[in-house]
Design a protein around this motif. Structure first.
Motif, PDB file in Angstrom:
ATOM      1  N   PHE A 135       0.835  -1.203   0.000  1.00  0.00           N
ATOM      2  CA  PHE A 135       0.000   0.000   0.000  1.00  0.00           C
ATOM      3  C   PHE A 135       0.869   1.253   0.000  1.00  0.00           C
ATOM      4  N   GLU A 136       1.909   1.232   0.855  1.00  0.00           N
ATOM      5  CA  GLU A 136       2.793   2.390   0.926  1.00  0.00           C
ATOM      6  C   GLU A 136       3.502   2.617  -0.400  1.00  0.00           C
ATOM      7  N   SER A 137       3.981   1.482  -0.996  1.00  0.00           N
ATOM      8  CA  SER A 137       4.656   1.607  -2.283  1.00  0.00           C
ATOM      9  C   SER A 137       3.695   2.116  -3.350  1.00  0.00           C
ATOM     10  N   GLY A 138       2.450   1.562  -3.348  1.00  0.00           N
ATOM     11  CA  GLY A 138       1.458   2.020  -4.317  1.00  0.00           C
ATOM     12  C   GLY A 138       1.075   3.468  -4.092  1.00  0.00           C
ATOM     13  N   SER A 139       0.985   3.855  -2.812  1.00  0.00           N
ATOM     14  CA  SER A 139       0.638   5.244  -2.501  1.00  0.00           C
ATOM     15  C   SER A 139       1.725   6.203  -2.979  1.00  0.00           C
ATOM     16  N   ILE A 140       2.981   5.800  -2.738  1.00  0.00           N
ATOM     17  CA  ILE A 140       4.093   6.640  -3.188  1.00  0.00           C
ATOM     18  C   ILE A 140       4.118   6.746  -4.718  1.00  0.00           C
ATOM     19  N   ALA A 141       3.890   5.558  -5.373  1.00  0.00           N
ATOM     20  CA  ALA A 141       3.889   5.557  -6.835  1.00  0.00           C
ATOM     21  C   ALA A 141       2.750   6.411  -7.370  1.00  0.00           C
ATOM     22  N   ALA A 142       1.564   6.301  -6.730  1.00  0.00           N
ATOM     23  CA  ALA A 142       0.422   7.106  -7.169  1.00  0.00           C
ATOM     24  C   ALA A 142       0.691   8.588  -6.964  1.00  0.00           C
ATOM     25  N   HIS A 143       1.341   8.904  -5.847  1.00  0.00           N
ATOM     26  CA  HIS A 143       1.677  10.308  -5.592  1.00  0.00           C
ATOM     27  C   HIS A 143       2.655  10.825  -6.654  1.00  0.00           C
ATOM     28  N   LYS A 144       3.642   9.984  -7.001  1.00  0.00           N
ATOM     29  CA  LYS A 144       4.606  10.391  -8.023  1.00  0.00           C
ATOM     30  C   LYS A 144       3.911  10.599  -9.366  1.00  0.00           C
ATOM     31  N   VAL A 145       3.006   9.655  -9.719  1.00  0.00           N
ATOM     32  CA  VAL A 145       2.277   9.773 -10.989  1.00  0.00           C
ATOM     33  C   VAL A 145       1.405  11.018 -10.982  1.00  0.00           C
ATOM     34  N   SER A 146       0.725  11.269  -9.839  1.00  0.00           N
ATOM     35  CA  SER A 146      -0.139  12.442  -9.739  1.00  0.00           C
ATOM     36  C   SER A 146       0.664  13.734  -9.874  1.00  0.00           C
ATOM     37  N   ALA A 147       1.802  13.791  -9.165  1.00  0.00           N
ATOM     38  CA  ALA A 147       2.631  15.000  -9.235  1.00  0.00           C
ATOM     39  C   ALA A 147       3.179  15.208 -10.646  1.00  0.00           C
ATOM     40  N   GLY A 159       1.856  14.044 -13.388  1.00  0.00           N
ATOM     41  CA  GLY A 159       0.732  14.383 -14.265  1.00  0.00           C
ATOM     42  C   GLY A 159       0.348  15.844 -14.159  1.00  0.00           C
ATOM     43  N   LEU A 160       0.322  16.352 -12.925  1.00  0.00           N
ATOM     44  CA  LEU A 160      -0.006  17.765 -12.735  1.00  0.00           C
ATOM     45  C   LEU A 160       1.043  18.662 -13.386  1.00  0.00           C
ATOM     46  N   ALA A 161       2.333  18.285 -13.225  1.00  0.00           N
ATOM     47  CA  ALA A 161       3.400  19.074 -13.838  1.00  0.00           C
ATOM     48  C   ALA A 161       3.300  19.039 -15.358  1.00  0.00           C
ATOM     49  N   PHE A 162       2.992  17.847 -15.913  1.00  0.00           N
ATOM     50  CA  PHE A 162       2.857  17.718 -17.366  1.00  0.00           C
ATOM     51  C   PHE A 162       1.669  18.532 -17.876  1.00  0.00           C
ATOM     52  N   THR A 163       0.535  18.466 -17.151  1.00  0.00           N
ATOM     53  CA  THR A 163      -0.654  19.211 -17.575  1.00  0.00           C
ATOM     54  C   THR A 163      -0.416  20.717 -17.539  1.00  0.00           C
ATOM     55  N   ALA A 164       0.218  21.152 -16.435  1.00  0.00           N
ATOM     56  CA  ALA A 164       0.495  22.594 -16.316  1.00  0.00           C
ATOM     57  C   ALA A 164       1.403  23.074 -17.428  1.00  0.00           C
ATOM     58  N   LYS A 165       2.441  22.294 -17.742  1.00  0.00           N
ATOM     59  CA  LYS A 165       3.374  22.709 -18.795  1.00  0.00           C
ATOM     60  C   LYS A 165       2.710  22.624 -20.170  1.00  0.00           C
ATOM     61  N   LYS A 192       4.324  25.727 -23.709  1.00  0.00           N
ATOM     62  CA  LYS A 192       5.775  25.528 -23.680  1.00  0.00           C
ATOM     63  C   LYS A 192       6.084  24.053 -23.854  1.00  0.00           C
ATOM     64  N   SER A 193       7.345  23.753 -24.177  1.00  0.00           N
ATOM     65  CA  SER A 193       7.741  22.368 -24.375  1.00  0.00           C
ATOM     66  C   SER A 193       7.574  21.573 -23.079  1.00  0.00           C
ATOM     67  N   ALA A 194       6.945  20.410 -23.167  1.00  0.00           N
ATOM     68  CA  ALA A 194       6.700  19.555 -21.993  1.00  0.00           C
ATOM     69  C   ALA A 194       7.403  18.222 -22.138  1.00  0.00           C
ATOM     70  N   VAL A 195       8.553  18.219 -22.820  1.00  0.00           N
ATOM     71  CA  VAL A 195       9.278  16.968 -23.061  1.00  0.00           C
ATOM     72  C   VAL A 195       9.751  16.362 -21.740  1.00  0.00           C
ATOM     73  N   GLU A 196      10.364  17.180 -20.888  1.00  0.00           N
ATOM     74  CA  GLU A 196      10.878  16.662 -19.619  1.00  0.00           C
ATOM     75  C   GLU A 196       9.745  16.168 -18.725  1.00  0.00           C
ATOM     76  N   GLU A 197       8.655  16.918 -18.667  1.00  0.00           N
ATOM     77  CA  GLU A 197       7.515  16.510 -17.848  1.00  0.00           C
ATOM     78  C   GLU A 197       6.897  15.218 -18.375  1.00  0.00           C
ATOM     79  N   LEU A 198       6.846  15.070 -19.706  1.00  0.00           N
ATOM     80  CA  LEU A 198       6.314  13.845 -20.300  1.00  0.00           C
ATOM     81  C   LEU A 198       7.189  12.638 -19.954  1.00  0.00           C
ATOM     82  N   ALA A 199       8.517  12.845 -20.029  1.00  0.00           N
ATOM     83  CA  ALA A 199       9.443  11.763 -19.679  1.00  0.00           C
ATOM     84  C   ALA A 199       9.304  11.388 -18.207  1.00  0.00           C
ATOM     85  N   SER A 200       9.133  12.393 -17.337  1.00  0.00           N
ATOM     86  CA  SER A 200       8.969  12.122 -15.901  1.00  0.00           C
ATOM     87  C   SER A 200       7.675  11.357 -15.643  1.00  0.00           C
TER      88      SER A 200
END
Length: 221
Positions: free
Chosen positions: A108-120, A122-128, A133-141
């Motif tokens: 659960f902790e690993s999934g929660s951390i992974a979900a948090h990473k994906v959410s963060a 995703g938000l960075a990619f959407t904002a960029k 502006k170019s969102a290549v780095e955010e897409l790769a992340s």
């Protein structure tokens, strides 16, 4: 002479009597000794028999008590072992349950951390992406956080390459459309056959002085 003979006879009789008495005494003593020896032998035999019997009885009693004590100790030991085995089995079950709970917690902790990473990511990619502006780095992340084999990773693989140079925002598209619309309207108002500078100026002036048609009138036409 007679008296001497009588004395001699008396002495002889006396010696015989003494000898007889002594012999009788010796015989009696022999009988007494034999009887005493026989009685002693019988008594010793009886004592020996009694001693052996007591020893046998004591040994049998000791062996019986020892066997009983051993049986009780064995039963007690078996009961203690069963109790300890049951306690160990319960402990093993508890440890297994704790390990499973810990594994679930870790997952659960690993999934929660992974979900948090994906959410963060995703938000960075959407904002960029929304900033044109170019969102290549955010897409790769985001791809790294979601994983190439995941549903999100499969969806991200279909993102167009235009994301590298940035996608125009709605406001930018509207501004470009208004500029293109103005230029097109000016070109449409240039008099037919007058493609020179004069015609272009006439189109610009006419476009400024006239009111453009509304979207409703265009759709009705």
């Amino acid at each position: 002479l007679l008296a001497r003979k009588l004395r001699e006879q008396e002495d002889v009789l006396s010696r015989h009597a003494n000898a007889a008495v002594q012999a009788k005494d010796e015989s009696i003593q022999s009988v007494v000794n034999a009887a005493a020896e026989a009685q002693n032998a019988e008594h010793e035999a009886e004592i020996k028999s009694t001693t052996e019997r007591i020893e046998r009885e004591a040994k049998a009693k000791f062996e019986a008590e020892l066997a009983t004590a051993l049986a009780e100790e064995k039963a007690k030991f078996a009961s203690d072992m069963e109790t300890r085995v049951a306690a160990m089995e319960q402990m093993a079950e508890r440890l297994k349950s704790m390990e499973q709970a810990l594994e679930v917690s870790r997952s659960f902790e690993s999934g929660s951390i992974a979900a948090h990473k994906v959410s963060a990511a995703g938000l960075a990619f959407t904002a960029k992406a929304e900033s044109s502006k170019s969102a290549v780095e955010e897409l790769a992340s985001l791809k790294a956080a979601a994983g190439e084999e995941s549903v999100i990773g499969s969806a991200l693989a279909k993102v167009p390459s235009s994301i590298k140079s940035g996608v125009p925002t709605l406001a930018e598209l509207q501004a470009k459309f208004e500029k293109a619309y103005s230029t097109g309207r000016q070109a449409a108002l240039v008099p037919e056959g007058r493609t020179g500078v004069g015609g272009q100026l006439f189109g610009m002036v006419f476009a400024k002085m006239t009111i453009p048609p509304s979207p409703e009138s265009i759709s009705e036409g």
